[in-house]
Design a protein around this motif. Structure first.
Motif, short mmCIF file in Angstrom:
data_model
loop_
_atom_site.label_atom_id
_atom_site.label_comp_id
_atom_site.label_asym_id
_atom_site.label_seq_id
_atom_site.Cartn_x
_atom_site.Cartn_y
_atom_site.Cartn_z
N GLN A 153 0.16 3.42 -11.26
CA GLN A 153 -0.40 4.51 -12.05
C GLN A 153 0.54 5.72 -12.02
O GLN A 153 0.76 6.37 -13.02
CB GLN A 153 -1.78 4.90 -11.50
CG GLN A 153 -2.59 5.75 -12.45
CD GLN A 153 -2.97 5.02 -13.73
OE1 GLN A 153 -3.24 3.83 -13.72
NE2 GLN A 153 -2.95 5.73 -14.83
N ARG A 168 -5.99 3.48 -8.88
CA ARG A 168 -6.48 4.53 -7.98
C ARG A 168 -5.35 5.12 -7.13
O ARG A 168 -5.59 6.00 -6.30
CB ARG A 168 -7.58 3.97 -7.07
CG ARG A 168 -8.87 3.64 -7.79
CD ARG A 168 -9.99 3.27 -6.83
NE ARG A 168 -9.68 2.11 -6.01
CZ ARG A 168 -9.93 0.84 -6.34
NH1 ARG A 168 -10.52 0.56 -7.49
NH2 ARG A 168 -9.63 -0.15 -5.53
N GLY A 169 -4.13 4.61 -7.28
CA GLY A 169 -3.01 5.13 -6.52
C GLY A 169 -2.97 4.66 -5.08
O GLY A 169 -2.33 5.28 -4.23
N GLU A 170 -3.60 3.53 -4.80
CA GLU A 170 -3.63 3.00 -3.43
C GLU A 170 -2.43 2.12 -3.13
O GLU A 170 -2.11 1.88 -1.97
CB GLU A 170 -4.92 2.21 -3.21
CG GLU A 170 -6.17 3.06 -3.33
CD GLU A 170 -7.44 2.21 -3.39
OE1 GLU A 170 -7.38 0.98 -3.17
OE2 GLU A 170 -8.51 2.80 -3.66
N GLY A 171 -1.79 1.61 -4.16
CA GLY A 171 -0.66 0.72 -3.96
C GLY A 171 0.10 0.51 -5.24
O GLY A 171 -0.27 1.02 -6.31
N MET A 213 0.83 -1.20 0.00
CA MET A 213 0.00 0.00 0.00
C MET A 213 0.87 1.26 0.00
O MET A 213 1.91 1.29 0.66
CB MET A 213 -0.88 0.00 1.27
CG MET A 213 -1.82 1.16 1.36
SD MET A 213 -2.83 1.25 2.90
CE MET A 213 -2.67 -0.33 3.63
N LEU A 214 0.43 2.27 -0.74
CA LEU A 214 1.09 3.57 -0.71
C LEU A 214 0.57 4.39 0.47
O LEU A 214 -0.64 4.43 0.71
CB LEU A 214 0.82 4.33 -2.01
CG LEU A 214 1.66 3.90 -3.21
CD1 LEU A 214 1.05 4.42 -4.51
CD2 LEU A 214 3.10 4.40 -3.05
N VAL A 215 1.50 5.03 1.20
CA VAL A 215 1.14 5.85 2.36
C VAL A 215 2.02 7.11 2.38
O VAL A 215 3.09 7.14 1.78
CB VAL A 215 1.31 5.08 3.69
CG1 VAL A 215 0.35 3.90 3.77
CG2 VAL A 215 2.75 4.62 3.89
N GLN A 216 1.58 8.10 3.10
CA GLN A 216 2.36 9.31 3.32
C GLN A 216 3.48 9.00 4.33
O GLN A 216 3.35 8.11 5.17
CB GLN A 216 1.48 10.43 3.90
CG GLN A 216 0.37 10.88 2.97
CD GLN A 216 0.88 11.68 1.80
OE1 GLN A 216 1.91 12.33 1.85
NE2 GLN A 216 0.14 11.63 0.69
N THR A 245 -6.04 3.57 -14.78
CA THR A 245 -6.83 4.02 -13.61
C THR A 245 -7.75 2.94 -13.04
O THR A 245 -8.55 3.23 -12.16
CB THR A 245 -7.63 5.31 -13.88
OG1 THR A 245 -8.72 5.04 -14.78
CG2 THR A 245 -6.75 6.42 -14.43
N PHE A 253 -6.84 -1.06 -7.59
CA PHE A 253 -6.14 -0.36 -6.52
C PHE A 253 -4.89 0.35 -7.01
O PHE A 253 -4.56 1.43 -6.54
CB PHE A 253 -5.84 -1.28 -5.32
CG PHE A 253 -4.77 -2.31 -5.58
CD1 PHE A 253 -3.45 -2.01 -5.33
CD2 PHE A 253 -5.09 -3.57 -6.07
CE1 PHE A 253 -2.45 -2.95 -5.56
CE2 PHE A 253 -4.11 -4.51 -6.29
CZ PHE A 253 -2.78 -4.20 -6.05
N CYS A 254 -4.16 -0.25 -7.95
CA CYS A 254 -2.98 0.43 -8.49
C CYS A 254 -3.41 1.65 -9.29
O CYS A 254 -2.79 2.71 -9.19
CB CYS A 254 -2.17 -0.52 -9.38
SG CYS A 254 -1.29 -1.80 -8.46
#
Length: 159
Positions: free
Chosen positions: A101, A142-145, A11-14, A136, A139-140
């Protein structure tokens, strides 16, 4: 010869750096994980372990172990190569795909391949890294991971 397939997703996180193929990629988010969460190297490790019938990355480098907290996945890659070598195999080539993405990764691919080539002791031209979007979707998209797939070819070492 043995063929192995690997897959990983995080998962992508700040608040974390984005590390892919052992390279820090400038981006507003990074991948969440016990180690540096480098999905590309994790997929390669799983592919090598699978080809050698040695299980998976979690078996050898569990996310419950303090030893691997924050560790560079380059260390895991090198240790995986040692495990595979001890089993009597040598890496011949790697083919991978990163699914993200964003950010755009094309300009970082040569450096990733160079890092992997150096760590694994195989020729640069035996490493293929591709980056794809999902237009798009999912999950990828949408930029979630970010996800990665890897296929490797191992050769049995004579002896």
């Amino acid at each position: 010869m043995r063929v192995g397939f690997g897959y990983d997703v995080h998962m992508l996180v700040q608040g974390r750096p984005l590390i892919l193929g052992g390279v820090e990629v400038p981006y507003e988010m990074g991948l969440l994980g016990h180690s540096d969460a480098d999905v590309l190297l994790h997929a390669i490790c799983d592919a090598m372990l699978g080809a050698a019938a040695l299980g998976d990355i979690g078996t050898h480098f569990p996310d419950t172990s303090p030893e691997y907290k924050g560790v560079s996945s380059m260390v895991l890659l090198e240790r995986t190569a040692a495990l595979v070598g001890a089993r009597g195999f040598r890496l011949k080539n790697i083919d991978t795909t990163i699914v993200a993405q964003k950010p755009k990764l094309a300009s970082f691919i040569p450096k990733m391949a160079g890092r992997i080539s150096e760590a694994m002791g195989i020729a640069f031209d035996c490493i293929s890294i591709k980056a794809k979007t999902t237009e798009t979707l999912g999950f990828c998209g949408r930029g979630e991971g970010i996800a990665a797939y890897a296929v490797v070819l191992l050769e049995e070492v004579a002896g």
